[in-house]
Design an enzyme around this catalytic site. Structure first.
Site, mmCIF file in Angstrom:
data_model
loop_
_atom_site.group_PDB
_atom_site.id
_atom_site.type_symbol
_atom_site.label_atom_id
_atom_site.label_comp_id
_atom_site.label_asym_id
_atom_site.label_seq_id
_atom_site.Cartn_x
_atom_site.Cartn_y
_atom_site.Cartn_z
ATOM 1 N N GLU A 43 0.873 -1.250 0.093
ATOM 2 C CA GLU A 43 0.142 -0.044 -0.211
ATOM 3 C C GLU A 43 0.673 1.202 0.002
ATOM 4 O O GLU A 43 1.905 1.164 0.443
ATOM 5 C CB GLU A 43 -0.823 0.099 1.296
ATOM 6 C CG GLU A 43 -2.008 -1.170 1.329
ATOM 7 C CD GLU A 43 -2.815 -1.549 0.159
ATOM 8 O OE1 GLU A 43 -3.074 -0.589 -0.438
ATOM 9 O OE2 GLU A 43 -2.899 -2.541 -0.339
ATOM 10 N N HIS B 147 -7.823 -3.439 0.289
ATOM 11 C CA HIS B 147 -6.755 -2.303 0.481
ATOM 12 C C HIS B 147 -5.879 -2.577 1.683
ATOM 13 O O HIS B 147 -5.364 -1.533 1.969
ATOM 14 C CB HIS B 147 -7.460 -0.900 0.079
ATOM 15 C CG HIS B 147 -8.162 -0.901 -1.249
ATOM 16 N ND1 HIS B 147 -7.452 -1.207 -2.532
ATOM 17 C CD2 HIS B 147 -9.442 -0.611 -1.460
ATOM 18 C CE1 HIS B 147 -8.197 -0.927 -3.260
ATOM 19 N NE2 HIS B 147 -9.407 -0.740 -2.979
#
Ligand code: AMP
Ligand code: MG
Length: 300
Positions: A43, A195
């Site tokens: 990320e 995510h």
């Protein structure tokens, strides 16, 4: 951690004794080449509807998968403190679930890479016998770019990777899918938060295991007639590309992928000489250091 199918039946790892012998299947042929797969899903800093420059990795997660059984062996995560944009945007925290305190307490990228290396060694993974697996090409390109602008040495095993979109597409024929859609389409339950890097990596690892399991069951079905020896060689030459025979037979190879799983690029020989003017296709994963793989094909 176990991967659950959507009917909630626990994933049964393939029988380790059945390892190998699957030259025409890309993942399973790689179980002979590698002892482990390491699934990563970074990320990074981001903003809604605009680009942050330079983007930096803020979560560095990895899941180690046994290449013989498809079993999930160990997991790793460290948060990384961004240097150029140290304050996370509200959008970034909302998207990834990563809080400002987590990156404030994170390490720099060089330390994250060193810890990842140490974790691999502690988990018994031989760096010369593992392959990085990601959903798409973004993660390894992001690492390449950040290491490059920060002047960091990148471990050599990050130079090549298996883009799981390619075997997924070969198995399901599906075009654009995000990771969550792909996991569900494969009949698995999505687990965790989309995510969140570690959850994304775990779900990707489960998808990898499922694709390996499906290849195993294909192998156990009655074998089709043996292909001509010449075609076998071509398939082995292009493990990432199920359409390779079609590419060789046709003049257009533009829909094909090179060994890295990236669409090939076509060009014409410009150097004066006997080959000048001839068309060819080569690795589409072009970097300033040259192509990432050795794919090369003269146009018909
Ligand atoms: P993913 O692995 O799909 O979770 O995404 C990796 C990184 O891509 C995220 O940490 C963000 O930096 C960026 N990203 C993903 N989706 C978006 C989005 N919708 N808008 C902006 N950046 C995004
Ligand atoms: Mg992710």
């Amino acid at each position: 951690m176990r991967c659950l199918s959507s009917s909630a039946a626990p994933f049964q790892p393939a029988d380790p004794a059945s390892r190998g012998g699957m030259a025409s299947q890309q993942l399973s042929s790689r179980t002979r080449e590698f002892d482990h797969f390491v699934v990563v899903d970074f990320e990074a800093t981001c903003e809604r509807n605009s680009k942050i420059y330079p983007q930096e990795i803020i979560e560095f997660p990895a899941v180690l998968v046994d290449a013989a059984t498809g079993g999930l062996v160990a997991s790793f995560r460290t948060y990384v403190k961004p240097h150029h944009h140290p304050r996370l945007t509200a959008f970034c925290s909302e998207l990834t679930g990563i809080q400002q305190e987590q990156v404030d307490g994170g390490v720099d990228l060089a330390t994250a890479l060193a810890r990842h290396d140490e974790w691999l060694a502690a988990a018994g993974a031989d760096k010369n016998r593992l392959a990085v697996v990601t959903w798409g090409d973004w993660d390894c390109r992001m690492l390449e770019s950040e290491c490059s602008f920060k002047g960091l040495a990148k471990p050599a095993y990050f130079n090549r990777w298996i883009n799981l979109r390619i075997p997924f597409k070969a198995a399901f024929g599906a075009e654009r899918r995000n990771l969550q859609e792909a996991v569900r389409e494969a009949g698995l339950q999505w687990s965790g938060r989309l995510h969140c890097g570690l959850d994304d990596a775990r779900n990707t690892a489960c998808l990898l295991s499922e694709l390996m399991r499906r290849e195993e069951s294909i192998k156990k079905e009655p074998s089709p007639p043996e292909p001509e020896p010449e075609l076998q060689v071509q398939q082995q030459l292009s493990p990432a590309n199920q359409n390779f025979r079609w590419c060789v037979g046709g003049a257009a190879a533009t829909d094909c992928c090179c060994y890295c799983g990236v669409a090939v690029i076509g060009d014409v020989v410009k150097t004066p000489g006997p080959m000048q003017g001839r068309c060819f296709f080569s690795c589409g994963n072009w970097t300033p250091l040259g192509p990432m793989c050795s794919f090369f094909l003269w146009a018909a």
